[in-house]
Design a protein around this motif. Structure first.
Motif, PDB file in Angstrom:
ATOM      1  N   HIS B  54       0.836  -1.201   0.000  1.00 36.66           N
ATOM      2  CA  HIS B  54       0.000   0.000   0.000  1.00 36.66           C
ATOM      3  C   HIS B  54       0.873   1.254   0.000  1.00 36.66           C
ATOM      4  O   HIS B  54       0.628   2.202  -0.765  1.00 36.66           O
ATOM      5  CB  HIS B  54      -0.911  -0.036   1.235  1.00 36.66           C
ATOM      6  N   GLU B  58       1.085   4.036  -2.905  1.00 34.09           N
ATOM      7  CA  GLU B  58       0.806   5.442  -2.547  1.00 34.09           C
ATOM      8  C   GLU B  58       1.952   6.364  -2.947  1.00 34.09           C
ATOM      9  O   GLU B  58       1.727   7.492  -3.386  1.00 34.09           O
ATOM     10  CB  GLU B  58       0.640   5.560  -1.032  1.00 34.09           C
ATOM     11  N   GLU B  73      -6.002  -0.449  -2.068  1.00 32.57           N
ATOM     12  CA  GLU B  73      -6.590   0.389  -1.006  1.00 32.57           C
ATOM     13  C   GLU B  73      -7.621  -0.395  -0.202  1.00 32.57           C
ATOM     14  O   GLU B  73      -7.647  -0.338   1.032  1.00 32.57           O
ATOM     15  CB  GLU B  73      -7.230   1.639  -1.623  1.00 32.57           C
ATOM     16  N   ASP B  74      -8.462  -1.131  -0.909  1.00 33.86           N
ATOM     17  CA  ASP B  74      -9.494  -1.919  -0.207  1.00 33.86           C
ATOM     18  C   ASP B  74      -8.880  -3.034   0.628  1.00 33.86           C
ATOM     19  O   ASP B  74      -9.327  -3.334   1.732  1.00 33.86           O
ATOM     20  CB  ASP B  74     -10.493  -2.508  -1.219  1.00 33.86           C
ATOM     21  N   HIS B  76      -5.895  -3.055   1.942  1.00 37.36           N
ATOM     22  CA  HIS B  76      -5.244  -2.471   3.115  1.00 37.36           C
ATOM     23  C   HIS B  76      -6.279  -2.102   4.184  1.00 37.36           C
ATOM     24  O   HIS B  76      -6.093  -2.383   5.371  1.00 37.36           O
ATOM     25  CB  HIS B  76      -4.429  -1.235   2.714  1.00 37.36           C
ATOM     26  N   LEU B  77      -7.377  -1.522   3.712  1.00 36.43           N
ATOM     27  CA  LEU B  77      -8.449  -1.145   4.638  1.00 36.43           C
ATOM     28  C   LEU B  77      -8.961  -2.380   5.382  1.00 36.43           C
ATOM     29  O   LEU B  77      -9.161  -2.374   6.598  1.00 36.43           O
ATOM     30  CB  LEU B  77      -9.577  -0.513   3.823  1.00 36.43           C
ATOM     31  N   CYS B  80      -6.430  -3.567   7.856  1.00 36.07           N
ATOM     32  CA  CYS B  80      -6.391  -2.663   9.022  1.00 36.07           C
ATOM     33  C   CYS B  80      -7.533  -3.018   9.977  1.00 36.07           C
ATOM     34  O   CYS B  80      -7.343  -3.085  11.194  1.00 36.07           O
ATOM     35  CB  CYS B  80      -6.519  -1.201   8.580  1.00 36.07           C
ATOM     36  N   GLY B  81      -8.718  -3.244   9.409  1.00 35.83           N
ATOM     37  CA  GLY B  81      -9.861  -3.627  10.241  1.00 35.83           C
ATOM     38  C   GLY B  81      -9.560  -4.908  11.004  1.00 35.83           C
ATOM     39  O   GLY B  81      -9.872  -5.031  12.198  1.00 35.83           O
ATOM     40  N   ALA B 113       4.331  -3.463  15.231  1.00 35.11           N
ATOM     41  CA  ALA B 113       3.625  -2.401  14.513  1.00 35.11           C
ATOM     42  C   ALA B 113       3.821  -1.053  15.209  1.00 35.11           C
ATOM     43  O   ALA B 113       4.085  -0.043  14.561  1.00 35.11           O
ATOM     44  CB  ALA B 113       2.135  -2.736  14.420  1.00 35.11           C
ATOM     45  N   PRO B 120       2.171   2.251  12.226  1.00 36.20           N
ATOM     46  CA  PRO B 120       1.700   0.887  12.526  1.00 36.20           C
ATOM     47  C   PRO B 120       0.889   0.271  11.389  1.00 36.20           C
ATOM     48  O   PRO B 120       0.757  -0.951  11.329  1.00 36.20           O
ATOM     49  CB  PRO B 120       0.850   1.064  13.786  1.00 36.20           C
ATOM     50  N   ALA B 121       0.380   1.116  10.472  1.00 36.20           N
ATOM     51  CA  ALA B 121      -0.398   0.577   9.348  1.00 36.20           C
ATOM     52  C   ALA B 121       0.478  -0.152   8.340  1.00 36.20           C
ATOM     53  O   ALA B 121      -0.025  -0.827   7.437  1.00 36.20           O
ATOM     54  CB  ALA B 121      -1.158   1.702   8.658  1.00 36.20           C
ATOM     55  N   PHE B 125      -0.642  -7.938  10.751  1.00 34.53           N
ATOM     56  CA  PHE B 125      -0.338  -9.254  11.347  1.00 34.53           C
ATOM     57  C   PHE B 125      -1.602 -10.079  11.484  1.00 34.53           C
ATOM     58  O   PHE B 125      -2.717  -9.572  11.313  1.00 34.53           O
ATOM     59  CB  PHE B 125       0.352  -9.065  12.708  1.00 34.53           C
TER      60      PHE B 125
END
Lengths: 87, 375
Positions: B54, B58, B73-74, B76-77, B80-81, B113, B120-121, B125
């Protein structure tokens, strides 16, 4: 002066222009769009309404009066989720 | 240019002196076609590199189509969740452990992270790793079981876990996994680690308004080295990136790392981890630690020990055999060998016990030979 601050229990990550939030009271994560994320970033330190509006108006090149209501309503919405609080 | 070389570039993205992912016709042709792209996405997820991919996209370091950009992007999102949910679970588990007055340290994932990477993004893990003291290991498992965590097929008994095991993996009611560690690595090198020093080195890890504890900079770097050098025959890129990140950006005291590595008989492990950074990420790392270990030649015993983790003959039996010289007392050696036979018998049950007895005999021979720490 009373201001807004993030609730420390919120976990979050930066994902490009978006911010992903995990709220203690919610089973699903919340994703903030570019504008919401800009406000979230501003709240790295405590800010009052006027400071937030001024910063957003600078950032998005708009008149403060044009975004005041929108910013206030977003902050209230964010407060309802438990992501920010009045301090 | 292969998928591997692109992944290699993604894994090293953002490190000083690294130019970015290696792409076909860099400065020439554009994004990858559907086949290679799909393969890249698959490998990047398996290697826990979505955060770095990501960041590379970017930064414009990897040319992509609009659809590919949206996909990253999706992805990574979504990751992240997932890690945020894991961190929420970690906080819930931490609260229960604290209620039971069980001390623990957060290892790897969340700790890396927040304490290793600049954002941390970047470091995503797939599970939570906790380190417990040997004496509270059983109590910790009881707390976790009370929260609905269950072990898979158990191949060891409580005594083995508490005295010799590296740890156990538990699956939670939400489908998440917790690796409960007693030490940083099984057998050989693990026996030489001073477990008290791990806890003594602890630093705060701020998470969700709470203060947890994690390994300090030097023990964290050593743990990353154990993980990268001994975890898998071909290490995961994210593990090697952790080592490179710490070697390059710190913060650690190199002389303290070397002193611990010496006492924990882990110089060969650190040397291998440093070499893996150069081989797998193609980045030059330097500094006093690297200078000291660049030309390190492992002893035959160290080579055998490392091979028992990542060599062609690796496996539980090989680890047991090479572990014996690392145990100081004969009583420990006997207990370890005995406990290991039970464990291996469980492992070997479908195939009979012949192989177990075979390596047990080798183990006894090794026990007789390797009664000291030398060699």
């Amino acid at each position: 002066v009373a201001g807004w601050e993030r609730v420390p229990e919120v976990l979050w990550r930066r994902s490009g222009p978006r911010r992903v939030l995990d709220l203690p009271s919610c089973d699903e994560v919340v994703v903030l769009d570019r504008t919401g994320s800009a406000i979230w970033d501003l709240l790295e330190s405590r800010r009052d309404d006027a400071e937030i509006v001024a910063a957003m108006s600078d950032r998005f090149a708009t008149h403060p009066g044009a975004i005041e209501d929108e910013v206030a309503s977003f902050l209230e919405e964010l407060r309802a989720t438990g992501a920010v609080r009045r301090a | 240019v292969t998928t591997r070389s692109i992944v290699q570039g993604v894994a090293a993205h953002g490190l000083p002196g690294h130019e970015g992912p290696q792409l076909p016709g860099r400065g020439g042709s554009g994004p990858l076609g559907p086949g290679p792209w799909s393969s890249l996405i698959h490998v990047v997820q398996a290697q826990r590199l979505v955060g770095f991919l990501h960041a590379a996209v970017e930064a414009g370091a990897l040319p992509v189509t609009d659809d590919q950009r949206r996909e990253v992007e999706d992805l990574h999102l979504s990751w992240c969740g997932r890690v945020l949910r894991l961190e929420r679970i970690l906080l819930d588990v931490a609260a229960e452990l604290e209620r039971a007055e069980i001390r623990f340290l957060v290892l790897k994932g969340s700790a890396s992270a927040h304490l290793v990477h600049r954002d941390p993004a970047l470091r995503l893990f797939g599970d939570n790793d906790l380190l417990f003291r040997s004496e509270s290991f059983s109590a910790a498992l009881t707390v976790l079981q009370g929260l609905g965590y269950r072990r898979g097929v158990s191949t060891t008994d409580a005594m083995f876990d508490r005295r010799f095991g590296k740890g156990v993996t538990l699956r939670g009611p939400a489908g998440d996994e917790i690796d409960a560690h007693r030490t940083l690595v099984f057998g050989t090198f693990g026996f030489a680690i001073d477990l008290d020093e791990l806890f003594d080195s602890a630093v705060p890890l701020e998470l969700g308004g709470r203060q947890l504890r994690a390994l300090g900079p030097e023990t964290r770097l050593l743990h990353a080295c154990y993980h990268a050098a001994l975890g898998d025959p071909v290490p995961r890129f994210s593990s090697v990136r952790d080592v490179a990140e710490m070697l390059i950006r710190g913060p650690h005291d190199p002389s303290r790392v070397l002193e611990l590595a010496e006492r924990w008989q882990a110089r060969a492990v650190v040397a291998r981890a440093v070499a893996l950074c150069q081989e797998h990420l193609r980045v030059e790392v330097d500094g006093p630690l690297v200078d000291e270990l660049a030309d390190y030649q492992p002893t035959p015993r160290e080579r055998r020990a490392i091979d028992s983790y990542v060599g062609p003959e690796r496996g539980f039996a090989a680890k047991v055999t090479t572990s014996l010289p690392y145990l100081d007392r004969t009583t420990d050696k006997v207990a370890f060998l005995g406990a290991s036979v039970v464990r291996s018998a469980v492992f070997s049950a479908p195939h009979g016990l012949r192989s177990t007895i075979g390596w047990f005999r080798r183990g006894v021979r090794s026990l007789v030979r390797g009664s000291g720490r030398g060699g």
